[in-house]
Design an enzyme around this catalytic site. Sequence first.
Site, PDB file in Angstrom:
ATOM      1  N   HIS A   1       0.854  -1.184   0.000  1.00  0.00           N
ATOM      2  CA  HIS A   1       0.000   0.000   0.000  1.00  0.00           C
ATOM      3  C   HIS A   1       0.894   1.240   0.000  1.00  0.00           C
ATOM      4  O   HIS A   1       1.138   1.824   1.056  1.00  0.00           O
ATOM      5  CB  HIS A   1      -0.897  -0.019   1.229  1.00  0.00           C
ATOM      6  CG  HIS A   1      -1.914   1.095   1.257  1.00  0.00           C
ATOM      7  ND1 HIS A   1      -3.128   0.963   1.891  1.00  0.00           N
ATOM      8  CD2 HIS A   1      -1.896   2.345   0.749  1.00  0.00           C
ATOM      9  CE1 HIS A   1      -3.800   2.099   1.772  1.00  0.00           C
ATOM     10  NE2 HIS A   1      -3.082   2.944   1.080  1.00  0.00           N
TER      11      HIS A   1
ATOM     12  N   HIS B   1      -7.449  -5.931   7.201  1.00  0.00           N
ATOM     13  CA  HIS B   1      -7.132  -4.922   8.234  1.00  0.00           C
ATOM     14  C   HIS B   1      -7.322  -5.484   9.639  1.00  0.00           C
ATOM     15  O   HIS B   1      -8.418  -5.821  10.058  1.00  0.00           O
ATOM     16  CB  HIS B   1      -7.908  -3.620   8.084  1.00  0.00           C
ATOM     17  CG  HIS B   1      -7.190  -2.487   8.765  1.00  0.00           C
ATOM     18  ND1 HIS B   1      -6.332  -1.630   8.104  1.00  0.00           N
ATOM     19  CD2 HIS B   1      -7.168  -2.110  10.064  1.00  0.00           C
ATOM     20  CE1 HIS B   1      -5.838  -0.757   8.978  1.00  0.00           C
ATOM     21  NE2 HIS B   1      -6.324  -1.026  10.168  1.00  0.00           N
TER      22      HIS B   1
ATOM     23  N   GLU C   1      -2.509  -1.502  -3.214  1.00  0.00           N
ATOM     24  CA  GLU C   1      -3.604  -0.779  -2.574  1.00  0.00           C
ATOM     25  C   GLU C   1      -3.271   0.697  -2.489  1.00  0.00           C
ATOM     26  O   GLU C   1      -2.090   1.070  -2.369  1.00  0.00           O
ATOM     27  CB  GLU C   1      -3.814  -1.298  -1.153  1.00  0.00           C
ATOM     28  CG  GLU C   1      -4.147  -2.753  -1.072  1.00  0.00           C
ATOM     29  CD  GLU C   1      -4.557  -3.135   0.331  1.00  0.00           C
ATOM     30  OE1 GLU C   1      -4.151  -2.465   1.282  1.00  0.00           O
ATOM     31  OE2 GLU C   1      -5.301  -4.124   0.456  1.00  0.00           O
TER      32      GLU C   1
HETATM   33  C1  LIG Z   1      -6.269  -0.942   3.422  1.00  0.00           C
HETATM   34  C2  LIG Z   1      -5.756  -1.542   4.664  1.00  0.00           C
HETATM   35  O1  LIG Z   1      -6.440  -1.732   5.620  1.00  0.00           O
HETATM   36  C3  LIG Z   1      -4.377  -1.969   4.693  1.00  0.00           C
HETATM   37  O2  LIG Z   1      -4.156  -2.632   3.525  1.00  0.00           O
HETATM   38  C4  LIG Z   1      -3.374  -0.868   4.695  1.00  0.00           C
HETATM   39  O3  LIG Z   1      -2.349  -1.235   3.821  1.00  0.00           O
HETATM   40  C5  LIG Z   1      -2.752  -0.674   6.006  1.00  0.00           C
HETATM   41  O4  LIG Z   1      -1.856   0.399   5.823  1.00  0.00           O
HETATM   42  P1  LIG Z   1      -0.665   0.605   6.843  1.00  0.00           P
HETATM   43  O5  LIG Z   1       0.249  -0.593   6.700  1.00  0.00           O
HETATM   44  O6  LIG Z   1      -0.062   1.913   6.373  1.00  0.00           O
HETATM   45  O7  LIG Z   1      -1.281   0.658   8.213  1.00  0.00           O
HETATM   46  N1  LIG Z   2      -5.919  -4.711   3.045  1.00  0.00           N
HETATM   47  C1  LIG Z   2      -5.437  -5.128   4.342  1.00  0.00           C
HETATM   48  C2  LIG Z   2      -3.947  -5.300   4.278  1.00  0.00           C
HETATM   49  O1  LIG Z   2      -3.379  -5.342   3.203  1.00  0.00           O
HETATM   50  C3  LIG Z   2      -3.173  -5.459   5.511  1.00  0.00           C
HETATM   51  O2  LIG Z   2      -3.815  -4.902   6.624  1.00  0.00           O
HETATM   52  P1  LIG Z   2      -3.079  -5.179   8.025  1.00  0.00           P
HETATM   53  O3  LIG Z   2      -2.990  -6.669   8.188  1.00  0.00           O
HETATM   54  O4  LIG Z   2      -1.713  -4.550   7.927  1.00  0.00           O
HETATM   55  O5  LIG Z   2      -3.964  -4.530   9.058  1.00  0.00           O
END
Ligand SMILES: CC(=O)[C@@H](O)[C@H](O)COP(=O)(O)O
Ligand SMILES: NCC(=O)COP(=O)(O)O
Length: 241
Positions: free
Chosen positions: A43, A195, A74
Amino acid sequence: MTHLSVNLNKIGLLRNSRGRNYPNMVEMAERTLQLGAFGITIHPRPDQRHATYQDAHDLKDLLKRFPGAELNIEGFPDAQFLDVVLEVEPDQCTLVPDDPNQLTSDHGWNLARDQDALRPVIAKLKAKGIRVVLFMDPDVENMVLAKDIGADRVELYTEAYANTYGKDGFSDVLATYQAAAQAALDAGLGVNAGHDLDLNNVQTLCEQGKITEVSIGHALTAEALDLGWDNVVKAYLAKLS
Ligand SMILES: CC(=O)[C@@H](O)[C@H](O)COP(=O)(O)O
Ligand SMILES: NCC(=O)COP(=O)(O)O
């Protein structure tokens, strides 16, 4: 079975904290795929605090050596993000309604408000053969609209699920997620989730077989501090098989 896509944001965070290419994002991704993970997620945020736009290019090159494995990128569809995604052409792009200064992702799309902005973005990504996923709260009433604006899948935002897991009222929250997943399936959408999922809570969410893919990074990385990276990835794969 639910596919595991390992989010390597926190590998990027550790790497960026010392200005050297260690831990190496591509090496960790290769190791993770060799362990049997279905895919890799990153992301890249506008400040590139962890995953970078260059990581997207590097991971795309790596994934060419793993036929069948997928790269999921993402992010919020600003101009820079879209330029990178359209150039990299990942298997999947998950659009997330984050502001640049958010600590982390903490809400899904407001499709009633954002649909007109999202439609052309989704069309442009799909024209490149990229599967498009919308990051959504588990609201049954938004799934038909998500399909209507062109999404292929939704990703259910699972922080509320994780926060109530094992506590009073969890069964009602779980029912909300299962209903949202079923509504998405009924609308012709695939269902991802992510998440705050972890080794304790992931199996209950996926055991009804409605979730195609989970993306997990934060807890997985923290759990690896105790159990080791290879053991944690294998443990998730066992829970999701
Ligand atoms: C969209 C989501 O919930 C996660 O994929 C996101 O990548 C978390 O981002 P951080 O790792 O910056 O917390
Ligand atoms: N889209 C959720 C993700 O890629 C990872 O979320 P998290 O496990 O870091 O909270």
